[in-house]
Design an enzyme around this catalytic site. Sequence first.
Site, PDB file in Angstrom:
ATOM      1  N   CYS A 153      68.149 -64.244 -80.218  1.00 48.46           N
ATOM      2  CA  CYS A 153      66.819 -63.753 -79.814  1.00 48.46           C
ATOM      3  C   CYS A 153      65.715 -64.467 -80.584  1.00 48.46           C
ATOM      4  O   CYS A 153      64.650 -64.769 -80.033  1.00 48.46           O
ATOM      5  CB  CYS A 153      66.694 -62.252 -80.089  1.00 48.46           C
ATOM      6  N   THR A 154      65.954 -64.745 -81.847  1.00 46.37           N
ATOM      7  CA  THR A 154      64.951 -65.429 -82.671  1.00 46.37           C
ATOM      8  C   THR A 154      64.626 -66.793 -82.059  1.00 46.37           C
ATOM      9  O   THR A 154      63.452 -67.177 -81.931  1.00 46.37           O
ATOM     10  CB  THR A 154      65.475 -65.571 -84.114  1.00 46.37           C
TER      11      THR A 154
END
Length: 212
Positions: A45-46
């Site tokens: 997600c980062t």
Amino acid sequence: MSLHIGSIAPDFEQDSTHGRIRFHEWLGSSWGILFSHPKDFTPVCTTELGRAANLRQDFEKRGLKMLAVSVDDVESHKRWVSDIDETQGSRLDYPILADADRKVATLYDMIHPEANDTLTVRSVFFIDNNKKIRAIITYPASTGRNFQEILRVVDSLQLTDNYKVATPVDWKDGDDVVIVPALQDPADLANRFPKGYRVIKPYLRLTPQPNR
Ligand code: BEZ
């Protein structure tokens, strides 16, 4: 309620890193993508959120607003955004919904219990300027999305809204497109496609991208 291509994107009100968002009001007359992330401070997600931030101009050029969803609270999101910017070289300035009560995740069916009963999968809803859902893609948490593909889908949707064409396999902006089979009148074809077209089969006709 299951959401399909052609459904009106359900409206909601939820907190975000940019304050309270009323979805339809926030969209205004823009296109939008609503994309979910399983959890804050997770590696895939980062990278995704950083990439989306770095593509801001590409989204803006297409008149598109970005809205991320993650099931943690605003304070957590804000701390995470610092990490994202630090590690991905981004300046993330689109809102992330703080969906701790899973309101949006539930409304958009982003939690798939056979995968995980609390975290969202990676959904992307493409919403047009009439608030209609135009495409939906879904990935498992373990597979990061390809944001060039997201832009490619937007390009296809916006092009095919304006011309009687469809986009073939692996098409990208600028490539030849397919003339819709329903169009058969020679005069109409000549008028719509002044650059000409190639007939490979009666149902497979290619023409240069009309807006290029
Ligand atoms: C990730 O974003 O890295 C991630 C999130 C949930 C499960 C697996 C990976």
